[in-house]
Design a protein around this motif. Structure first.
Motif, PDB file in Angstrom:
ATOM      1  N   SER A  96      -4.657 -77.836  18.693  1.00 18.07           N
ATOM      2  CA  SER A  96      -4.544 -78.539  19.969  1.00 18.07           C
ATOM      3  C   SER A  96      -5.682 -79.534  20.120  1.00 18.07           C
ATOM      4  O   SER A  96      -6.695 -79.450  19.430  1.00 18.07           O
ATOM      5  CB  SER A  96      -4.571 -77.535  21.130  1.00 18.07           C
ATOM      6  N   ARG A  97      -5.503 -80.460  21.062  1.00 20.95           N
ATOM      7  CA  ARG A  97      -6.483 -81.522  21.300  1.00 20.95           C
ATOM      8  C   ARG A  97      -6.618 -81.742  22.800  1.00 20.95           C
ATOM      9  O   ARG A  97      -5.644 -81.663  23.540  1.00 20.95           O
ATOM     10  CB  ARG A  97      -6.004 -82.804  20.626  1.00 20.95           C
ATOM     11  N   ILE A  98      -7.848 -82.045  23.236  1.00 22.12           N
ATOM     12  CA  ILE A  98      -8.109 -82.364  24.640  1.00 22.12           C
ATOM     13  C   ILE A  98      -8.738 -83.742  24.706  1.00 22.12           C
ATOM     14  O   ILE A  98      -9.764 -84.003  24.070  1.00 22.12           O
ATOM     15  CB  ILE A  98      -9.014 -81.305  25.293  1.00 22.12           C
ATOM     16  N   ALA A  99      -8.128 -84.628  25.482  1.00 24.30           N
ATOM     17  CA  ALA A  99      -8.595 -86.005  25.594  1.00 24.30           C
ATOM     18  C   ALA A  99      -9.645 -86.183  26.682  1.00 24.30           C
ATOM     19  O   ALA A  99     -10.588 -86.963  26.515  1.00 24.30           O
ATOM     20  CB  ALA A  99      -7.418 -86.936  25.865  1.00 24.30           C
ATOM     21  N   ASP A 100      -9.499 -85.477  27.821  1.00 24.82           N
ATOM     22  CA  ASP A 100     -10.368 -85.742  28.959  1.00 24.82           C
ATOM     23  C   ASP A 100     -11.234 -84.549  29.361  1.00 24.82           C
ATOM     24  O   ASP A 100     -12.451 -84.653  29.376  1.00 24.82           O
ATOM     25  CB  ASP A 100      -9.533 -86.208  30.152  1.00 24.82           C
ATOM     26  N   GLU A 101     -10.618 -83.402  29.715  1.00 22.03           N
ATOM     27  CA  GLU A 101     -11.433 -82.307  30.242  1.00 22.03           C
ATOM     28  C   GLU A 101     -10.813 -80.949  29.958  1.00 22.03           C
ATOM     29  O   GLU A 101      -9.611 -80.750  30.095  1.00 22.03           O
ATOM     30  CB  GLU A 101     -11.597 -82.471  31.756  1.00 22.03           C
ATOM     31  N   LEU A 102     -11.676 -80.009  29.577  1.00 24.04           N
ATOM     32  CA  LEU A 102     -11.330 -78.599  29.493  1.00 24.04           C
ATOM     33  C   LEU A 102     -12.059 -77.918  30.642  1.00 24.04           C
ATOM     34  O   LEU A 102     -13.288 -77.990  30.730  1.00 24.04           O
ATOM     35  CB  LEU A 102     -11.761 -77.993  28.160  1.00 24.04           C
ATOM     36  N   ILE A 103     -11.298 -77.265  31.529  1.00 33.15           N
ATOM     37  CA  ILE A 103     -11.883 -76.586  32.685  1.00 33.15           C
ATOM     38  C   ILE A 103     -11.741 -75.084  32.459  1.00 33.15           C
ATOM     39  O   ILE A 103     -10.627 -74.573  32.374  1.00 33.15           O
ATOM     40  CB  ILE A 103     -11.165 -76.994  33.995  1.00 33.15           C
ATOM     41  N   LEU A 104     -12.874 -74.395  32.349  1.00 34.41           N
ATOM     42  CA  LEU A 104     -12.870 -72.950  32.171  1.00 34.41           C
ATOM     43  C   LEU A 104     -13.176 -72.307  33.520  1.00 34.41           C
ATOM     44  O   LEU A 104     -14.320 -72.019  33.848  1.00 34.41           O
ATOM     45  CB  LEU A 104     -13.903 -72.542  31.122  1.00 34.41           C
ATOM     46  N   THR A 105     -12.135 -72.107  34.311  1.00 30.31           N
ATOM     47  CA  THR A 105     -12.281 -71.518  35.640  1.00 30.31           C
ATOM     48  C   THR A 105     -12.464 -70.017  35.538  1.00 30.31           C
ATOM     49  O   THR A 105     -13.355 -69.442  36.167  1.00 30.31           O
ATOM     50  CB  THR A 105     -11.049 -71.848  36.508  1.00 30.31           C
ATOM     51  N   SER A 106     -11.611 -69.370  34.726  1.00 31.11           N
ATOM     52  CA  SER A 106     -11.661 -67.921  34.582  1.00 31.11           C
ATOM     53  C   SER A 106     -10.949 -67.525  33.299  1.00 31.11           C
ATOM     54  O   SER A 106      -9.803 -67.920  33.086  1.00 31.11           O
ATOM     55  CB  SER A 106     -10.982 -67.254  35.782  1.00 31.11           C
ATOM     56  N   GLY A 107     -11.616 -66.777  32.447  1.00 32.37           N
ATOM     57  CA  GLY A 107     -10.984 -66.273  31.237  1.00 32.37           C
ATOM     58  C   GLY A 107     -11.469 -66.943  29.975  1.00 32.37           C
ATOM     59  O   GLY A 107     -12.126 -67.976  29.991  1.00 32.37           O
ATOM     60  N   VAL A 108     -11.129 -66.320  28.851  1.00 34.19           N
ATOM     61  CA  VAL A 108     -11.536 -66.780  27.531  1.00 34.19           C
ATOM     62  C   VAL A 108     -10.386 -67.557  26.885  1.00 34.19           C
ATOM     63  O   VAL A 108      -9.230 -67.132  26.939  1.00 34.19           O
ATOM     64  CB  VAL A 108     -11.919 -65.577  26.641  1.00 34.19           C
ATOM     65  N   LEU A 109     -10.720 -68.694  26.284  1.00 41.06           N
ATOM     66  CA  LEU A 109      -9.779 -69.446  25.455  1.00 41.06           C
ATOM     67  C   LEU A 109     -10.072 -69.049  24.016  1.00 41.06           C
ATOM     68  O   LEU A 109     -11.129 -69.382  23.478  1.00 41.06           O
ATOM     69  CB  LEU A 109      -9.942 -70.956  25.652  1.00 41.06           C
ATOM     70  N   ASP A 110      -9.166 -68.296  23.398  1.00 37.09           N
ATOM     71  CA  ASP A 110      -9.344 -67.773  22.041  1.00 37.09           C
ATOM     72  C   ASP A 110      -8.668 -68.712  21.051  1.00 37.09           C
ATOM     73  O   ASP A 110      -7.447 -68.907  21.111  1.00 37.09           O
ATOM     74  CB  ASP A 110      -8.743 -66.371  21.951  1.00 37.09           C
ATOM     75  N   LEU A 111      -9.458 -69.280  20.137  1.00 40.70           N
ATOM     76  CA  LEU A 111      -8.913 -70.217  19.155  1.00 40.70           C
ATOM     77  C   LEU A 111      -8.156 -69.505  18.042  1.00 40.70           C
ATOM     78  O   LEU A 111      -7.330 -70.132  17.371  1.00 40.70           O
ATOM     79  CB  LEU A 111     -10.019 -71.083  18.559  1.00 40.70           C
ATOM     80  N   ASP A 112      -8.446 -68.231  17.816  1.00 37.72           N
ATOM     81  CA  ASP A 112      -7.784 -67.441  16.789  1.00 37.72           C
ATOM     82  C   ASP A 112      -7.888 -68.176  15.447  1.00 37.72           C
ATOM     83  O   ASP A 112      -8.979 -68.423  14.974  1.00 37.72           O
ATOM     84  CB  ASP A 112      -6.349 -67.137  17.207  1.00 37.72           C
ATOM     85  N   GLU A 113      -6.788 -68.550  14.844  1.00 38.39           N
ATOM     86  CA  GLU A 113      -6.772 -69.214  13.540  1.00 38.39           C
ATOM     87  C   GLU A 113      -6.558 -70.726  13.654  1.00 38.39           C
ATOM     88  O   GLU A 113      -6.311 -71.389  12.647  1.00 38.39           O
ATOM     89  CB  GLU A 113      -5.656 -68.621  12.673  1.00 38.39           C
ATOM     90  N   TYR A 114      -6.646 -71.274  14.856  1.00 36.86           N
ATOM     91  CA  TYR A 114      -6.261 -72.663  15.090  1.00 36.86           C
ATOM     92  C   TYR A 114      -7.440 -73.498  15.583  1.00 36.86           C
ATOM     93  O   TYR A 114      -8.399 -72.973  16.134  1.00 36.86           O
ATOM     94  CB  TYR A 114      -5.080 -72.717  16.070  1.00 36.86           C
ATOM     95  N   ASN A 115      -7.342 -74.796  15.392  1.00 39.99           N
ATOM     96  CA  ASN A 115      -8.419 -75.713  15.753  1.00 39.99           C
ATOM     97  C   ASN A 115      -8.174 -76.334  17.119  1.00 39.99           C
ATOM     98  O   ASN A 115      -7.039 -76.679  17.459  1.00 39.99           O
ATOM     99  CB  ASN A 115      -8.546 -76.829  14.718  1.00 39.99           C
ATOM    100  N   LEU A 116      -9.259 -76.501  17.855  1.00 38.44           N
ATOM    101  CA  LEU A 116      -9.245 -77.229  19.114  1.00 38.44           C
ATOM    102  C   LEU A 116     -10.175 -78.415  18.946  1.00 38.44           C
ATOM    103  O   LEU A 116     -11.377 -78.234  18.675  1.00 38.44           O
ATOM    104  CB  LEU A 116      -9.710 -76.346  20.276  1.00 38.44           C
ATOM    105  N   THR A 117      -9.628 -79.617  19.080  1.00 39.16           N
ATOM    106  CA  THR A 117     -10.416 -80.839  18.943  1.00 39.16           C
ATOM    107  C   THR A 117     -10.637 -81.443  20.317  1.00 39.16           C
ATOM    108  O   THR A 117      -9.691 -81.631  21.083  1.00 39.16           O
ATOM    109  CB  THR A 117      -9.700 -81.854  18.024  1.00 39.16           C
ATOM    110  N   LEU A 118     -11.895 -81.766  20.614  1.00 36.54           N
ATOM    111  CA  LEU A 118     -12.276 -82.427  21.858  1.00 36.54           C
ATOM    112  C   LEU A 118     -12.605 -83.875  21.539  1.00 36.54           C
ATOM    113  O   LEU A 118     -13.410 -84.146  20.650  1.00 36.54           O
ATOM    114  CB  LEU A 118     -13.503 -81.749  22.473  1.00 36.54           C
ATOM    115  N   SER A 119     -11.995 -84.801  22.250  1.00 42.32           N
ATOM    116  CA  SER A 119     -12.277 -86.214  22.003  1.00 42.32           C
ATOM    117  C   SER A 119     -13.721 -86.525  22.393  1.00 42.32           C
ATOM    118  O   SER A 119     -14.360 -85.770  23.126  1.00 42.32           O
ATOM    119  CB  SER A 119     -11.314 -87.103  22.799  1.00 42.32           C
TER     120      SER A 119
END
Length: 157
Positions: A96-119
């Motif tokens: 997955s990819r995020i262009a503008d903003e990742l908001i962590l209000t509550s909880g864990v974002l688990d990447l597991d075996e996948y990539n998260l790209t932040l612009s």
């Protein structure tokens, strides 16, 4: 004023909703287009499964479930704004990819075996803790594009 769309109403027009597979399923050849300024809220134990290269998420997507939620499918998902507001967490099952903003209000974002790209123009906001962060305990990577001599704090654990 932001527009909020209820999943069940939008599902009738642009994608299929399948409780059996626990998610909003966007099939190959189908298309969902979330315009800038619009908000899509995915609640309960539903996930977002994108199998279409046609989908566009230029607005805000909020995962506000009551059980663990999935971001998956066969196609990379590019979010403009992604908000995690689920005490039980959200996990990636597709790059997955995020262009503008990742908001962590509550909880864990688990990447597991996948990539998260932040612009290089993106930001991460929230109150970071062991219950509110990005987890990289699998083979997935958190990738931050950097311009010039810039730096960036990554809330990982």
């Amino acid at each position: 004023m932001k527009n909020k769309y209820i999943i069940l109403l939008a599902a009738l027009f642009t994608f299929t909703l399948s409780h059996a597979q626990k998610g909003v399923i966007i099939n190959s050849g189908a298309k969902i287009e979330l315009n800038d300024g619009a908000t899509l809220v995915i609640g309960d134990d539903l996930g977002l499964i994108n199998n279409s290269s046609e989908s566009v998420f230029n607005g805000e997507v909020i995962f506000s479930g009551t059980a663990l939620q999935e971001i998956g499918g066969s196609e990379i998902i590019s979010f403009n704004i992604l908000e995690i507001d689920n005490n039980n967490g959200v996990f990636l099952a597709v790059d997955s990819r995020i262009a503008d903003e990742l908001i962590l209000t509550s909880g864990v974002l688990d990447l597991d075996e996948y990539n998260l790209t932040l612009s290089d123009a993106s930001s991460i906001s929230g109150t970071f803790s062991s219950d509110n962060m990005i987890s990289v305990d699998g083979n997935g990577r958190l990738i931050r594009e950097i311009s010039g001599n810039d730096y960036f704090l990554l809330p990982i654990g």
